[in-house]
Design an enzyme around this catalytic site. Sequence first.
Site, PDB file in Angstrom:
ATOM      1  CG  ASP A   1     -21.226  19.511  14.833  1.00 41.17           C
ATOM      2  OD1 ASP A   1     -21.374  20.191  13.806  1.00 41.17           O
ATOM      3  OD2 ASP A   1     -22.119  18.783  15.304  1.00 41.17           O
TER       4      ASP A   1
ATOM      5  CB  CYS B   1     -20.187   8.231  -4.615  1.00 46.59           C
ATOM      6  SG  CYS B   1     -20.380   8.710  -2.886  1.00 46.59           S
TER       7      CYS B   1
ATOM      8  CB  CYS C   1     -23.508   4.086  -5.546  1.00 40.84           C
ATOM      9  SG  CYS C   1     -24.593   3.608  -4.186  1.00 40.84           S
TER      10      CYS C   1
ATOM     11  CB  CYS D   1     -27.698   8.008  -0.072  1.00 31.21           C
ATOM     12  SG  CYS D   1     -26.762   8.892  -1.343  1.00 31.21           S
TER      13      CYS D   1
ATOM     14  CB  CYS E   1     -33.670  10.377   1.209  1.00 32.53           C
ATOM     15  SG  CYS E   1     -34.246  11.788   2.182  1.00 32.53           S
TER      16      CYS E   1
ATOM     17  CB  CYS F   1     -32.730  16.633   6.360  1.00 28.19           C
ATOM     18  SG  CYS F   1     -31.592  15.497   7.169  1.00 28.19           S
TER      19      CYS F   1
ATOM     20  CB  CYS G   1     -32.645  10.381   9.953  1.00 30.03           C
ATOM     21  SG  CYS G   1     -33.167   9.318   8.579  1.00 30.03           S
TER      22      CYS G   1
ATOM     23  CB  CYS H   1     -28.846   9.011   3.523  1.00 30.27           C
ATOM     24  SG  CYS H   1     -28.032  10.091   4.712  1.00 30.27           S
TER      25      CYS H   1
ATOM     26  CB  CYS I   1     -23.702   4.221   2.377  1.00 30.89           C
ATOM     27  SG  CYS I   1     -22.066   4.459   1.649  1.00 30.89           S
TER      28      CYS I   1
END
Length: 391
Positions: A137, A191, A194, A197, A201, A217, A243, A246, A250
């Site tokens: 990251d 996914c 679906c 999410c 949001c 976001c 947060c 989302c 799921c």
Amino acid sequence: MNNIMDWIKLKAEIRAFGAEIGIDKIGFTDALPLTEHLPLLLSRQNAGYRFAINEGDPQKRISPMLHLPQAKSIISVAVAYSGHNGEKPETAEPVRGRISVISQGTDYHKVVRAKLTKLREFILANIPEAQIEIFVDTGEILEKAIAVKAGLGWFGRNTLLITHEFGSWVSLGELVTDLPLPADEPCPDSCGPCRRCLTACPTRAIDEEKNINLDRCLACLTLTKALPPAEVREQMGDTLYGCDICQAICPINQKNGAAKEIQGSIALDEAYPILLDILQMSNAEYKKRFGHTSGAWRGRTPMQRNAVIVVGNLQDFSAIPALKAILAADSRPVLRAAAAWALGKLGTEQCQDALLKALAVEQDNEVLTEINLALYNKKKGPQDYGTPFSS
């Protein structure tokens, strides 16, 4: 090692060692440029998103060989963490905010980097001349795209990597190397139809093209140093940092995410801090309580600003004296501006008096704007306060 079977054997040994040191998934892919992702990165920059600049140079993000010119393959890893935040106390006092699960416990950068360092040492013990760079990251590299290509999971509609075993409750890392390790098959999208999410949001930050507007976001807005737009503040609810909306909604995540290594044992006050404690926290106290977490590098100001906003959202009248003190004397304009907004939300006569006193002495234009808006909305009545975030 010139035989393909030798490289396949090394892959199996890397996987086995990774499992021993707590790496939950390992995949392998080539180091070729991820050119299919360049249009999306450029579109984010061209859209003028304020936070697109934080994503770095698009060319470096899609080109592992710009980080290691001799790169031939990438080892992509996932370390799972618990997606369960525990239960927030329902009692009225003391009023608490919410911190996202990845922002709790030991900084995941350190956890994943330590495992990748061990994995790198294991490979070097077998091939001392290997060139290997670690990414966690940090650095300009498309971690999720690499993980998908390496077969760890797929791009969820929430723009996160989703694995079959752990959902999106994973932290990613990579070893970029000059070793020609055979690539694994990419993971297909699972996914289906679906769209939970997208609809969950609160700021409608996610679109149908698996793109996210970072300027909307909450996970991004809560860690910036600027005051979030007025139309977003009410959407923050009890969010102090990060947060999970989302992710929590799921279906795959709801049945996964049992790992606990990154967080360890999380105390109630770390997952759901008391708002008044955050408002009155010194720098030293902040470092003592949150210095070990992934968000500590942002400092206490964003969390305190968010706490001020959450006080207004949750109608925490016990915090009015602290808000008055912030508006009257805090050296940080962003905290004073947020306090003006929160006092306007609370709307008592005591709040109005504090706003009028501040109006007479305040010099900062942003703070003055928030004071005037709070007083104006007081005249209009609480039912007219604010506007919903437009989609």
